[in-house]
Design an enzyme around this catalytic site. Structure first.
Site, PDB file in Angstrom:
ATOM      1  N   LYS A 115       0.815  -1.161   0.135  1.00 39.05           N
ATOM      2  CA  LYS A 115       0.069   0.200   0.208  1.00 39.05           C
ATOM      3  C   LYS A 115       0.800   1.026  -0.004  1.00 39.05           C
ATOM      4  O   LYS A 115       0.436   2.418  -0.732  1.00 39.05           O
ATOM      5  CB  LYS A 115      -0.914  -0.064   1.291  1.00 39.05           C
ATOM      6  CG  LYS A 115      -2.038  -1.002   1.026  1.00 39.05           C
ATOM      7  CD  LYS A 115      -3.443  -0.789   1.594  1.00 39.05           C
ATOM      8  CE  LYS A 115      -4.403  -1.705   1.113  1.00 39.05           C
ATOM      9  NZ  LYS A 115      -5.659  -1.573   1.462  1.00 39.05           N
ATOM     10  N   LYS A 197      -3.606  -9.919  -6.529  1.00 40.43           N
ATOM     11  CA  LYS A 197      -4.930 -10.166  -5.892  1.00 40.43           C
ATOM     12  C   LYS A 197      -6.091  -9.342  -6.478  1.00 40.43           C
ATOM     13  O   LYS A 197      -5.822  -8.231  -6.887  1.00 40.43           O
ATOM     14  CB  LYS A 197      -4.705  -9.912  -4.503  1.00 40.43           C
ATOM     15  CG  LYS A 197      -5.613 -10.182  -3.367  1.00 40.43           C
ATOM     16  CD  LYS A 197      -5.596  -9.648  -2.110  1.00 40.43           C
ATOM     17  CE  LYS A 197      -5.934  -8.378  -1.910  1.00 40.43           C
ATOM     18  NZ  LYS A 197      -6.683  -8.053  -0.498  1.00 40.43           N
ATOM     19  N   LYS A 200     -10.658  -4.538  -4.224  1.00 40.41           N
ATOM     20  CA  LYS A 200     -11.871  -3.508  -4.280  1.00 40.41           C
ATOM     21  C   LYS A 200     -11.302  -2.082  -4.806  1.00 40.41           C
ATOM     22  O   LYS A 200     -12.069  -1.429  -5.550  1.00 40.41           O
ATOM     23  CB  LYS A 200     -12.869  -3.393  -2.898  1.00 40.41           C
ATOM     24  CG  LYS A 200     -12.148  -3.047  -1.748  1.00 40.41           C
ATOM     25  CD  LYS A 200     -13.339  -2.820  -0.830  1.00 40.41           C
ATOM     26  CE  LYS A 200     -13.088  -4.103   0.382  1.00 40.41           C
ATOM     27  NZ  LYS A 200     -11.912  -3.794   1.301  1.00 40.41           N
TER      28      LYS A 200
HETATM   29  N1  AQP Z   1      -8.856 -11.545  -3.719  1.00 45.51           N
HETATM   30  C1  AQP Z   1      -9.198 -11.896  -2.494  1.00 45.51           C
HETATM   31  N2  AQP Z   1      -9.331 -13.071  -2.276  1.00 45.51           N
HETATM   32  C2  AQP Z   1      -9.757 -13.950  -1.052  1.00 45.51           C
HETATM   33  N3  AQP Z   1     -10.072 -12.918  -0.011  1.00 45.51           N
HETATM   34  C3  AQP Z   1      -9.947 -11.844  -0.096  1.00 45.51           C
HETATM   35  N4  AQP Z   1     -10.004 -10.734   0.839  1.00 45.51           N
HETATM   36  C4  AQP Z   1      -9.795  -9.599   0.105  1.00 45.51           C
HETATM   37  N5  AQP Z   1      -9.219  -9.638  -0.990  1.00 45.51           N
HETATM   38  C5  AQP Z   1      -9.617 -10.960  -1.472  1.00 45.51           C
HETATM   39  C6  AQP Z   1     -10.546 -10.963   2.303  1.00 45.51           C
HETATM   40  O1  AQP Z   1     -11.652 -10.096   2.337  1.00 45.51           O
HETATM   41  C7  AQP Z   1     -11.537  -9.581   3.703  1.00 45.51           C
HETATM   42  C8  AQP Z   1     -11.790  -8.321   3.741  1.00 45.51           C
HETATM   43  O2  AQP Z   1     -10.849  -7.461   3.289  1.00 45.51           O
HETATM   44  P1  AQP Z   1     -10.667  -6.107   3.710  1.00 45.51           P
HETATM   45  O3  AQP Z   1     -11.629  -5.275   3.282  1.00 45.51           O
HETATM   46  O4  AQP Z   1     -10.099  -5.975   5.158  1.00 45.51           O
HETATM   47  O5  AQP Z   1      -9.437  -5.460   2.651  1.00 45.51           O
HETATM   48  P2  AQP Z   1      -8.156  -6.097   1.986  1.00 45.51           P
HETATM   49  O6  AQP Z   1      -7.596  -7.454   2.485  1.00 45.51           O
HETATM   50  O7  AQP Z   1      -7.305  -5.092   1.767  1.00 45.51           O
HETATM   51  O8  AQP Z   1      -9.312  -6.429   0.612  1.00 45.51           O
HETATM   52  P3  AQP Z   1      -9.202  -5.408  -0.651  1.00 45.51           P
HETATM   53  O9  AQP Z   1     -10.356  -5.853  -1.430  1.00 45.51           O
HETATM   54  O10 AQP Z   1      -7.877  -6.010  -1.306  1.00 45.51           O
HETATM   55  O11 AQP Z   1      -9.197  -3.951  -0.195  1.00 45.51           O
HETATM   56  P4  AQP Z   1      -8.490  -2.824  -0.534  1.00 45.51           P
HETATM   57  O12 AQP Z   1      -8.446  -2.559  -2.165  1.00 45.51           O
HETATM   58  O13 AQP Z   1      -9.139  -1.703   0.060  1.00 45.51           O
HETATM   59  O14 AQP Z   1      -7.209  -2.916  -0.041  1.00 45.51           O
HETATM   60  C9  AQP Z   1     -10.309 -10.000   4.325  1.00 45.51           C
HETATM   61  O15 AQP Z   1     -10.480 -11.241   5.064  1.00 45.51           O
HETATM   62  C10 AQP Z   1      -9.548 -10.251   3.175  1.00 45.51           C
HETATM   63  O16 AQP Z   1      -8.481 -11.375   3.413  1.00 45.51           O
END
Ligand code: AQP
Length: 334
Positions: A115, A197, A200
């Site tokens: 990040k 990965k 969002k």
């Molecule tokens: N691609 C993924 N595959 C499996 N699990 C995933 N998670 C996120 N992306 C994947 C799981 O979703 C939960 C919530 O995630 P989060 O909102 O805490 O943030 P994150 O892990 O940083 O997810 P994002 O989508 O990548 O958000 P941004 O883009 O804002 O950083 C967690 O349990 C995560 O493991």
């Protein structure tokens, strides 16, 4: 453990529209604990502000994420569903745990490195101490299990180290939590860059399938998914990351094994396969979307739940925070 009850805790950031990665890696696994565990599922809005958010969008997504929790089968009568910033103990414990977390530990976190590369103009201290707030979220509820996608496993492991360190100085304070990573769907990859990965906050909307995408959009995105120059539908993460990711997604939505899928598409082309993945995904998400729309339309109902959830969560959070403060030697006059 809280008393003799096992506890499950997890959270999702309202930092964008939720993806099928969030759904398969986390959300859809939460309800498995509703019967046998005391469960806390939190919309972690304080985590979301480590990256700049538009206030109106953050507010809207907070409602939406809560509605999605319910649409994914979390009954508010059986699960404590709430918003992080409405329970101030999270931020308070976070300060205390900062004093039990090492700079070197935080520097090694993969998500911080990723990040800070992505947001080079805003490498704020919150981005750095994000895992400490996450540890507070988990430890406040004396959590036994944390269902997460594999990307968050490192943070739960750090949480275990922080709790163990605290318990060594002040015995019997925290339950040591276990990360639970689903066997299937632990890491759904981007449709455009399958080595990355699915996230969002990805700027390319074609790389990501959102839980709330309509049927045509879902099918179109899968049709465009990056594969490779061969034509064989075979699981091989190293040589065929795009196809392997699609096989995983298809398997998650249909319950079929990798071998069954390879047999089903033996001799067929990528076009047929991608269309089948799109259909399976759209079919599985349709009932979630219908329930989401019903829940979101009831704004007063969501607000009542936010209030009730925060009251329930606060009761538990207060007990742990007060125990911690007492152990540390903070004066407590009630
Ligand atoms: N691609 C993924 N595959 C499996 N699990 C995933 N998670 C996120 N992306 C994947 C799981 O979703 C939960 C919530 O995630 P989060 O909102 O805490 O943030 P994150 O892990 O940083 O997810 P994002 O989508 O990548 O958000 P941004 O883009 O804002 O950083 C967690 O349990 C995560 O493991």
């Amino acid at each position: 453990m809280f008393g003799d009850q096992k506890v499950s805790f997890s959270g999702v950031q309202p930092s964008g529209n939720l993806t099928i990665g969030n759904y398969l890696g986390a959300l859809r696994n939460f309800s498995a604990y509703s019967e046998a565990y005391k469960t806390f599922y939190c919309v972690v809005d304080e985590h979301a502000i480590t990256v700049r958010q538009v206030p109106a969008e953050l507010r809207r997504r907070t409602y939406e994420t809560l509605a999605l929790y319910m649409a994914c089968g979390l009954d508010p009568e059986k699960n404590t569903l709430y918003v992080q910033s409405m329970v101030h103990e999270h931020a308070e414990l976070s300060w205390i745990l900062n004093c039990f977390t090492m700079f070197g530990e935080l520097s090694r976190m993969t998500q911080f490195k990723d990040k800070s590369a992505k947001h080079a103009d805003n490498i704020n201290a919150g981005l750095f101490t994000y895992p400490v707030l996450m540890a507070s979220d988990i430890l406040l509820y004396q959590t036994d299990v944390v269902p997460v996608g594999v990307d968050q496993k490192q943070h739960v492991e750090l949480c275990r180290d922080i709790a163990t360190r605290f318990n060594q100085v002040y015995p019997d304070t925290f339950t040591i939590p276990e990360p639970i990573v689903a066997k299937q769907g632990r890491k759904i990859m981007s449709l455009a860059e399958p080595e990355k990965k699915m996230s969002k906050s990805d700027e390319n909307p074609n790389a990501v399938v959102y839980i709330l995408d309509d049927r045509d959009t879902i099918i179109r995105k899968f049709k465009r998914a990056v594969t490779d120059s061969e034509s064989e539908i075979r699981y091989d993460e190293a040589a065929k990351p795009g196809v392997s990711n699609l096989i995983t997604i298809y398997s998650c939505f249909t319950g079929k094994t990798v071998e069954e899928i390879e047999r089903e598409f033996d001799g067929k082309g990528y076009g047929d396969f991608k269309a089948a993945v799109g259909e399976a995904c759209a079919d599985a998400l349709a009932p979630v979307q219908a329930e989401f729309n019903r829940r979101l339309a009831d704004k007063a109902g969501l607000e009542a739940q936010m209030k009730k959830g925060a009251e329930e969560a606060s009761w538990y959070a207060r007990r742990t925070l007060s125990k911690v403060q007492k152990k540390l030697g903070f004066v407590q006059i009630r």
